[in-house]
Structures are given as structure tokens and as C-alpha cells.
Design a protein around this motif. Structure first.
Motif, PDB file in Angstrom:
ATOM      1  N   UNK A 130      36.938  36.920  40.046  1.00  0.00           N
ATOM      2  CA  UNK A 130      38.084  36.720  40.938  1.00  0.00           C
ATOM      3  C   UNK A 130      39.373  36.659  40.114  1.00  0.00           C
ATOM      4  N   UNK A 131      39.316  35.963  38.994  1.00  0.00           N
ATOM      5  CA  UNK A 131      40.491  35.858  38.124  1.00  0.00           C
ATOM      6  C   UNK A 131      40.917  37.235  37.606  1.00  0.00           C
ATOM      7  N   UNK A 132      39.940  38.075  37.224  1.00  0.00           N
ATOM      8  CA  UNK A 132      40.256  39.434  36.759  1.00  0.00           C
ATOM      9  C   UNK A 132      40.904  40.241  37.869  1.00  0.00           C
ATOM     10  N   UNK A 133      40.414  40.085  39.094  1.00  0.00           N
ATOM     11  CA  UNK A 133      41.014  40.758  40.247  1.00  0.00           C
ATOM     12  C   UNK A 133      42.469  40.323  40.416  1.00  0.00           C
ATOM     13  N   UNK A 134      42.723  39.023  40.346  1.00  0.00           N
ATOM     14  CA  UNK A 134      44.082  38.516  40.538  1.00  0.00           C
ATOM     15  C   UNK A 134      45.024  39.032  39.449  1.00  0.00           C
ATOM     16  N   UNK A 135      44.525  39.100  38.234  1.00  0.00           N
ATOM     17  CA  UNK A 135      45.350  39.622  37.136  1.00  0.00           C
ATOM     18  C   UNK A 135      45.668  41.098  37.347  1.00  0.00           C
ATOM     19  N   UNK A 136      44.688  41.858  37.855  1.00  0.00           N
ATOM     20  CA  UNK A 136      44.913  43.278  38.126  1.00  0.00           C
ATOM     21  C   UNK A 136      45.920  43.460  39.254  1.00  0.00           C
ATOM     22  N   UNK A 137      45.828  42.648  40.287  1.00  0.00           N
ATOM     23  CA  UNK A 137      46.796  42.721  41.389  1.00  0.00           C
ATOM     24  C   UNK A 137      48.204  42.450  40.877  1.00  0.00           C
ATOM     25  N   UNK A 138      48.337  41.442  40.012  1.00  0.00           N
ATOM     26  CA  UNK A 138      49.645  41.105  39.445  1.00  0.00           C
ATOM     27  C   UNK A 138      50.180  42.265  38.609  1.00  0.00           C
ATOM     28  N   UNK A 139      49.320  42.858  37.800  1.00  0.00           N
ATOM     29  CA  UNK A 139      49.713  43.996  36.959  1.00  0.00           C
ATOM     30  C   UNK A 139      50.212  45.164  37.800  1.00  0.00           C
TER      31      UNK A 139
END
Length: 300
Positions: free
Chosen positions: A248-257
Motif C-alpha cells: 500500500x505504501x508503494x502504491x501511495x508513493x507511486x501516486x504521489x510521483x
């Protein structure tokens, strides 16, 4: 019990302790009148009982912990059962952050509570002649909350009475016992009542989904935070309780990017879900939750 039943058993007690299926690893509680004083974690290790010190000591022995140095500095206070910790907001914030942010702390709690509560409870249940998963869950809850040894000696093993009748009798005895104790323990009889409800539903195998204390336990809710090596990534979607983990954290970081800023807290809540849906719409992705197409579009 099989692996799923073990997870369900733990989840039931997690709900009782913190209101969450997977437990709240950063939960802090200080209940007025509780001689356990400050308690912490997924299954609420207590300062007064000495279990909180043991948990934190085990954490400090692990490698890679994000908060090891800070917790080592205050560990002597836990060893002496310093009750001023009940009101030390700085230390409590430290523990909360460790439980919420550090996978090492969460893994340590799982190891500690399973080794010190679940495994001994299952051994006690089997030695006592209780083999049904629901009966074993009842005994596990008594290990976590306390009082099992005292009540066990008063009621005796199932014997010819049979496990199901014994479980009803034991819950009645435990309810009376809890009501006889000083506050806040009489207010915890909902734990007994929840088990009685499962008995009334004839759910002796802990079949899912099931509801305890108003919380629904499903197979998805019991899914591991991070898929095991070699496993396909799980589909991320909005559930109750929320999914959480490194994926989930990786997903959130990708969304931010990709221009959709969101806090990387590792919790798949409503805001993250809204951003995912917006991303899917703008990229013409038709998919329920975060599956292969959404992952590929985000470079995951």
C-alpha cells in the motif's frame, strides 16, 4: 486448528483488544483502575504485568528497527515498572510511531504474542481436552485477558459433559467472575457475549465471515500485510478494516510521483481509494481495485 483458524482466533482477540481485525500495533491504553497501568500493542502488553518490558526488549534485540535507539534509552523505566509512564506522552508517542511505522515492531509483536499467548493457550486447550477451534479461541482470550488458570481449576475439564456444553458453562462462569471484579473489568463481558453469539450460530469451526463486537472478520481482512516471496501481488481495495502494508505504501508513493499526492502511511483508506479511482478514470483503466493494469500504469 489450521492456519486460517489460527489467524481468525488471533483476529477475534485483536478486535477485543484494539477494535481492529489485524490489531492496532500502535495502540496505547491507560484504563482507570487497571493495575496493569500502561498497555501497548496488538494484544496490549501491560507495564504492570512486565509483559510490555519483555516485548520492547525483544524489539531492541532485532536488527533494522527504526526506533531501537530511542526505545533502548527508556527501556530501564519499563524494567522497573515506572508508573509515571502512564502519563508520559513523549514515550507513548514513540511507542505509537514504532507500531504504526516500523514493520520490525509489527513482526516483533506478532512473534511475541503468538509465542507467549497463542501457542501456550492452544497447548493448554489440547491438554485440557478442548479441541474445537471456538473452544480454543475462548481459552486464548482468557490467556490474554487473564484468569484462565483460576477458572480452569474451578470448572475442570470437559470430560463426559462434552466440549460444547463445557464451553457454555465456562463462559457463564467467566461472565460472573468478570462482573465480580473491580472496574473496568465488568465492562468487558462483551467478550464473553461475543463467544456466546458464535456458539448460538453453531460456528465451532470459526467459519468466515464472522462478526465479533460489531466487526466483521473476512478472509481478505486476514490477508498478510505484504505478500510472501513468490506470491502474486494482492488486489488492493477499500475494505473494513483498511488494508495496510508495504505494498500500500508503494502504491501511495507511486501516486504521489505521478502527481496525485497522498501520505505514504501504508493504509488503504478512502482518500487513497479516491485517488486510485481518479487515476484509473484518467488512464481509461477498467479494473476493480488495484490489480495488474493499475500497477503497470503506475510502474509498480
Amino acid at each position: 486448528m489450521n492456519d486460517l483458524q489460527n489467524l481468525t482466533c488471533s483476529a477475534i482477540v485483536n478486535v477485543f483488544e484494539t477494535g481492529r481485525v489485524r490489531g492496532d500495533y500502535g495502540a496505547i491504553a491507560v484504563l482507570k483502575g487497571d493495575n496493569g497501568h500502561l498497555s501497548y500493542g496488538r494484544s496490549q502488553a501491560a507495564l504492570g504485568a512486565g509483559t510490555l518490558c519483555k516485548l520492547l526488549d525483544l524489539y531492541c534485540q532485532q536488527t533494522g528497527g527504526l526506533f531501537t535507539t530511542q526505545i533502548q534509552a527508556v527501556l530501564p523505566r519499563f524494567r522497573t515498572k515506572d508508573v509515571s509512564l502512564d502519563n508520559d506522552t513523549a514515550v507513548q508517542l514513540l511507542l505509537k510511531q514504532a507500531g504504526q511505522q516500523d514493520p520490525v515492531m509489527r513482526a516483533t509483536q506478532d512473534q511475541f504474542f503468538n509465542a507467549n499467548y497463542l501457542a501456550p493457550a492452544i497447548r493448554d486447550a489440547q491438554a485440557f481436552g478442548v479441541t474445537l477451534p471456538l473452544g480454543q479461541a475462548i481459552i486464548y482470550d482468557s490467556h490474554v485477558q487473564g484468569g484462565w488458570a483460576r477458572l480452569r481449576d474451578r470448572i475442570g475439564p470437559p470430560g463426559a459433559l462434552g466440549e460444547k456444553a463445557w464451553a457454555n458453562n465456562y463462559l457463564a462462569l467467566r461472565r460472573t467472575w468478570l462482573q465480580s471484579l473491580a472496574p473496568p473489568l465488568p465492562g468487558t463481558v462483551y467478550r464473553v457475549d461475543s463467544f456466546s453469539d458464535l456458539i448460538a450460530q453453531d460456528n465451532w469451526d470459526l467459519g468466515l465471515p464472522l462478526v465479533v463486537h460489531g466487526v466483521t472478520i473476512t478472509p481478505d481482512a486476514l490477508a498478510p500485510e505484504t505478500p510472501a516471496p513468490g506470491d502474486a501481488p494482492r488486489t488492493l481495495r477499500l475494505t473494513s478494516p483498511y488494508l495496510r502494508g508495504a505494498d500500500v505504501q508503494a502504491l501511495q508513493q507511486a501516486l504521489t510521483t505521478h502527481g496525485n499526492p497522498v501520505s505514504s502511511d501504508g493504509i488503504y483508506g478512502p482518500f487513497t481509494d479516491q485517488l486510485v479511482k481518479q487515476w484509473q478514470t484518467s488512464n481509461a483503466i477498467v479494473e476493480e481495485g488495484v490489480g495488474p493494469a493499475t500497477r503497470k500504469s503506475l510502474g509498480l
